[in-house]
Motif scaffolding. Structure first.
Motif, PDB file in Angstrom:
ATOM      1  N   GLU A 104       0.836  -1.201   0.000  1.00 52.63           N
ATOM      2  CA  GLU A 104       0.000   0.000   0.000  1.00 52.63           C
ATOM      3  C   GLU A 104       0.873   1.255   0.000  1.00 52.63           C
ATOM      4  O   GLU A 104       1.979   1.261   0.539  1.00 52.63           O
ATOM      5  CB  GLU A 104      -0.880  -0.021   1.257  1.00 52.63           C
ATOM      6  CG  GLU A 104      -1.945   1.047   1.304  1.00 52.63           C
ATOM      7  CD  GLU A 104      -2.867   0.874   2.500  1.00 52.63           C
ATOM      8  OE1 GLU A 104      -3.684   1.776   2.747  1.00 52.63           O
ATOM      9  OE2 GLU A 104      -2.759  -0.165   3.189  1.00 52.63           O
ATOM     10  N   GLN A 105       0.349   2.296  -0.597  1.00 52.94           N
ATOM     11  CA  GLN A 105       0.962   3.621  -0.495  1.00 52.94           C
ATOM     12  C   GLN A 105       0.209   4.403   0.574  1.00 52.94           C
ATOM     13  O   GLN A 105      -0.991   4.649   0.455  1.00 52.94           O
ATOM     14  CB  GLN A 105       0.886   4.359  -1.835  1.00 52.94           C
ATOM     15  CG  GLN A 105       1.525   5.752  -1.782  1.00 52.94           C
ATOM     16  CD  GLN A 105       1.131   6.601  -2.973  1.00 52.94           C
ATOM     17  OE1 GLN A 105      -0.022   6.561  -3.402  1.00 52.94           O
ATOM     18  NE2 GLN A 105       2.071   7.370  -3.507  1.00 52.94           N
ATOM     19  N   LEU A 106       0.919   4.784   1.637  1.00 54.49           N
ATOM     20  CA  LEU A 106       0.320   5.551   2.718  1.00 54.49           C
ATOM     21  C   LEU A 106       0.564   7.042   2.502  1.00 54.49           C
ATOM     22  O   LEU A 106       1.230   7.451   1.539  1.00 54.49           O
ATOM     23  CB  LEU A 106       0.918   5.103   4.052  1.00 54.49           C
ATOM     24  CG  LEU A 106       0.802   3.610   4.371  1.00 54.49           C
ATOM     25  CD1 LEU A 106       1.457   3.301   5.719  1.00 54.49           C
ATOM     26  CD2 LEU A 106      -0.658   3.155   4.371  1.00 54.49           C
ATOM     27  N   ASP A 107       0.015   7.848   3.384  1.00 55.95           N
ATOM     28  CA  ASP A 107       0.233   9.297   3.307  1.00 55.95           C
ATOM     29  C   ASP A 107       1.721   9.613   3.354  1.00 55.95           C
ATOM     30  O   ASP A 107       2.529   8.850   3.894  1.00 55.95           O
ATOM     31  CB  ASP A 107      -0.477  10.002   4.469  1.00 55.95           C
ATOM     32  CG  ASP A 107      -1.995   9.932   4.356  1.00 55.95           C
ATOM     33  OD1 ASP A 107      -2.492   9.659   3.235  1.00 55.95           O
ATOM     34  OD2 ASP A 107      -2.674  10.128   5.376  1.00 55.95           O
ATOM     35  N   TYR A 112       4.006   0.656   2.384  1.00 59.42           N
ATOM     36  CA  TYR A 112       3.687  -0.269   3.471  1.00 59.42           C
ATOM     37  C   TYR A 112       3.605  -1.680   2.904  1.00 59.42           C
ATOM     38  O   TYR A 112       2.884  -1.938   1.934  1.00 59.42           O
ATOM     39  CB  TYR A 112       2.365   0.104   4.122  1.00 59.42           C
ATOM     40  CG  TYR A 112       1.888  -0.866   5.187  1.00 59.42           C
ATOM     41  CD1 TYR A 112       2.471  -0.878   6.447  1.00 59.42           C
ATOM     42  CD2 TYR A 112       0.875  -1.772   4.913  1.00 59.42           C
ATOM     43  CE1 TYR A 112       2.043  -1.772   7.415  1.00 59.42           C
ATOM     44  CE2 TYR A 112       0.436  -2.674   5.883  1.00 59.42           C
ATOM     45  CZ  TYR A 112       1.025  -2.665   7.130  1.00 59.42           C
ATOM     46  OH  TYR A 112       0.615  -3.546   8.084  1.00 59.42           O
ATOM     47  N   LEU A 113       4.364  -2.599   3.502  1.00 54.16           N
ATOM     48  CA  LEU A 113       4.419  -3.987   3.065  1.00 54.16           C
ATOM     49  C   LEU A 113       4.134  -4.885   4.260  1.00 54.16           C
ATOM     50  O   LEU A 113       4.899  -4.900   5.235  1.00 54.16           O
ATOM     51  CB  LEU A 113       5.809  -4.286   2.495  1.00 54.16           C
ATOM     52  CG  LEU A 113       6.147  -5.730   2.141  1.00 54.16           C
ATOM     53  CD1 LEU A 113       5.265  -6.236   1.013  1.00 54.16           C
ATOM     54  CD2 LEU A 113       7.627  -5.848   1.756  1.00 54.16           C
ATOM     55  N   ILE A 143       8.083  -2.227   6.618  1.00 56.46           N
ATOM     56  CA  ILE A 143       7.905  -3.673   6.426  1.00 56.46           C
ATOM     57  C   ILE A 143       7.314  -4.226   7.715  1.00 56.46           C
ATOM     58  O   ILE A 143       7.973  -4.205   8.763  1.00 56.46           O
ATOM     59  CB  ILE A 143       9.229  -4.374   6.091  1.00 56.46           C
ATOM     60  CG1 ILE A 143       9.880  -3.752   4.854  1.00 56.46           C
ATOM     61  CG2 ILE A 143       9.001  -5.871   5.865  1.00 56.46           C
ATOM     62  CD1 ILE A 143      11.258  -4.312   4.538  1.00 56.46           C
ATOM     63  N   ASP A 144       6.099  -4.697   7.651  1.00 51.73           N
ATOM     64  CA  ASP A 144       5.377  -5.152   8.833  1.00 51.73           C
ATOM     65  C   ASP A 144       5.549  -6.669   8.986  1.00 51.73           C
ATOM     66  O   ASP A 144       4.989  -7.453   8.230  1.00 51.73           O
ATOM     67  CB  ASP A 144       3.892  -4.793   8.711  1.00 51.73           C
ATOM     68  CG  ASP A 144       3.133  -4.977  10.018  1.00 51.73           C
ATOM     69  OD1 ASP A 144       3.650  -5.675  10.911  1.00 51.73           O
ATOM     70  OD2 ASP A 144       2.025  -4.416  10.125  1.00 51.73           O
ATOM     71  N   THR A 202      11.756   1.069   7.864  1.00 54.77           N
ATOM     72  CA  THR A 202      11.490   0.589   9.214  1.00 54.77           C
ATOM     73  C   THR A 202      10.892  -0.810   9.128  1.00 54.77           C
ATOM     74  O   THR A 202      10.219  -1.149   8.154  1.00 54.77           O
ATOM     75  CB  THR A 202      10.517   1.501   9.985  1.00 54.77           C
ATOM     76  OG1 THR A 202       9.283   1.604   9.258  1.00 54.77           O
ATOM     77  CG2 THR A 202      11.101   2.878  10.202  1.00 54.77           C
ATOM     78  N   VAL A 203      11.144  -1.596  10.169  1.00 55.62           N
ATOM     79  CA  VAL A 203      10.611  -2.958  10.269  1.00 55.62           C
ATOM     80  C   VAL A 203       9.818  -3.052  11.565  1.00 55.62           C
ATOM     81  O   VAL A 203      10.320  -2.689  12.632  1.00 55.62           O
ATOM     82  CB  VAL A 203      11.746  -3.998  10.266  1.00 55.62           C
ATOM     83  CG1 VAL A 203      11.205  -5.387  10.575  1.00 55.62           C
ATOM     84  CG2 VAL A 203      12.471  -4.000   8.922  1.00 55.62           C
ATOM     85  N   LEU A 204       8.567  -3.533  11.469  1.00 53.61           N
ATOM     86  CA  LEU A 204       7.725  -3.701  12.644  1.00 53.61           C
ATOM     87  C   LEU A 204       7.812  -5.137  13.139  1.00 53.61           C
ATOM     88  O   LEU A 204       7.689  -6.080  12.348  1.00 53.61           O
ATOM     89  CB  LEU A 204       6.268  -3.368  12.324  1.00 53.61           C
ATOM     90  CG  LEU A 204       5.978  -2.044  11.605  1.00 53.61           C
ATOM     91  CD1 LEU A 204       4.473  -1.827  11.511  1.00 53.61           C
ATOM     92  CD2 LEU A 204       6.665  -0.882  12.296  1.00 53.61           C
ATOM     93  N   THR A 205       8.005  -5.310  14.452  1.00 54.94           N
ATOM     94  CA  THR A 205       8.100  -6.644  15.038  1.00 54.94           C
ATOM     95  C   THR A 205       7.173  -6.755  16.245  1.00 54.94           C
ATOM     96  O   THR A 205       6.754  -5.758  16.834  1.00 54.94           O
ATOM     97  CB  THR A 205       9.535  -6.949  15.500  1.00 54.94           C
ATOM     98  OG1 THR A 205       9.955  -5.959  16.448  1.00 54.94           O
ATOM     99  CG2 THR A 205      10.492  -6.975  14.318  1.00 54.94           C
ATOM    100  N   SER A 206       6.875  -8.002  16.610  1.00 52.51           N
ATOM    101  CA  SER A 206       6.074  -8.287  17.799  1.00 52.51           C
ATOM    102  C   SER A 206       6.635  -9.520  18.483  1.00 52.51           C
ATOM    103  O   SER A 206       7.582 -10.147  17.987  1.00 52.51           O
ATOM    104  CB  SER A 206       4.610  -8.518  17.421  1.00 52.51           C
ATOM    105  OG  SER A 206       4.447  -9.810  16.843  1.00 52.51           O
ATOM    106  N   ASP A 207       6.017  -9.902  19.607  1.00 51.42           N
ATOM    107  CA  ASP A 207       6.454 -11.132  20.269  1.00 51.42           C
ATOM    108  C   ASP A 207       5.937 -12.378  19.568  1.00 51.42           C
ATOM    109  O   ASP A 207       6.179 -13.495  20.020  1.00 51.42           O
ATOM    110  CB  ASP A 207       6.068 -11.129  21.744  1.00 51.42           C
ATOM    111  CG  ASP A 207       4.569 -10.976  21.969  1.00 51.42           C
ATOM    112  OD1 ASP A 207       3.800 -10.935  20.977  1.00 51.42           O
ATOM    113  OD2 ASP A 207       4.159 -10.887  23.141  1.00 51.42           O
TER     114      ASP A 207
END
Length: 296
Positions: A104-107, A112-113, A143-144, A202-207
């Motif tokens: 997606e292209q965000l504002d 966004y991937l 990158i999510d 940026t890379v988004l991470t979680s547990d």
């Protein structure tokens, strides 16, 4: 019906023969046999047995890929022919769009991937190229990986290659016990879409982030190519074989280990720590604020 004793014997045989750290197998064997003698597995159904044995395995050897897994659908005990296994996995990867949930292209023209798995390059290559083609005009990238829990080293290699200028970046090494050999992974020279260069990532991470998702985050972090935002990941760095030991029970045995060329180690047991630690629900907005600051 397979008895608990037979399941444990079969699992221990596979662990002893294949575990990437053979010096630790004696302690694992002793711990499970001691628990069996203590009656720790009596009166458990197979699902409960898998949970209890997994806890005991990881107490004896803190490797999060070392597990017994219960499956509701019975599985054949004979080794699946390689072509059948490949076809089944290819179908699974295709049905899950090779792990690509959203592009997606965000504002502010930020890309966004959303990745839910890292597909092998030979299967996911065209889809990965299509995603990177769509992201090419953006000025920054998120990158999510917050729900990415599986992956292929070759797939990680391909995704990383799009974020570096050439084929001269050493990404990872994997040592395999069975062959006593180490394979190096470098960025690729030829790609089917434009490289994503000179722009912040940026890379988004979680547990929940695990395995291949962790490798992608780890590689990009230690090479200074991305800022990691979110939570510390689960900590599973070892390529793993899955072997049926009963119709509803599979043992997972790490047969190889990652060796990062920058750190000399990997994320096993400790996870990938974020550069910006925030609650999982705040990770995207935090990443977007960070990128907007970078963009000015």
């Amino acid at each position: 019906m397979t008895t608990h004793h037979e399941i444990l014997e079969a699992a221990l045989t596979r662990i002893t023969a294949g575990y990437v750290f053979p010096e630790q197998t004696a302690a694992v064997d002793a711990a499970l046999r001691r628990r069996l003698a203590e009656g720790a597995y009596q009166d458990l159904d197979e699902r409960e047995l898998c949970e209890r044995v997994t806890d005991d395995l990881q107490n004896a050897c803190p490797d999060k890929h070392l597990r017994l897994l219960w499956t509701e659908e019975p599985q054949p005990m004979d080794e699946e022919p390689e072509d059948v296994a490949r076809a089944r996995f290819a179908r699974y990867a295709r049905e899950n769009n090779y792990g690509i949930r959203r592009v997606e292209q965000l504002d502010y023209n930020i890309g966004y991937l959303d990745l839910r798995m890292i597909a092998p390059a030979e299967l996911g290559g065209p889809a990965i190229a299509a995603a990177m083609q769509l992201l090419a005009p953006t000025e920054a990238l998120v990158i999510d990986l917050r729900e990415c829990q599986d992956g292929s080293p070759e797939g990680v290699q391909l995704w990383c290659s799009y974020l570096f200028a050439d084929d001269e970046v050493h990404l990872n090494d994997i040592y395999e016990r069975a062959t006593d050999s180490t394979r190096q992974y470098w960025t690729l020279g030829h790609l089917a879409a434009p490289r994503y260069l000179d722009r912040p990532v940026t890379v988004l991470t979680s547990d929940l982030t695990f395995s291949g998702g962790e490798e992608l985050a780890y590689n990009l972090k230690v090479l200074g190519r991305a800022t990691v935002v979110g939570q510390t990941t689960r900590g599973g760095a070892h390529p793993t074989a899955r072997i049926p030991v009963a119709p509803h029970v599979t043992v997972t045995v790490p047969t190889a280990r990652s060796i990062n060329p920058v750190t000399g180690t990997n994320w096993e047991g400790v996870g990938v720590e974020p550069d910006l630690a925030v609650a999982v629900g705040d990770a995207l907005e935090t990443a977007l604020r960070h990128l907007r600051t970078r963009l000015g």
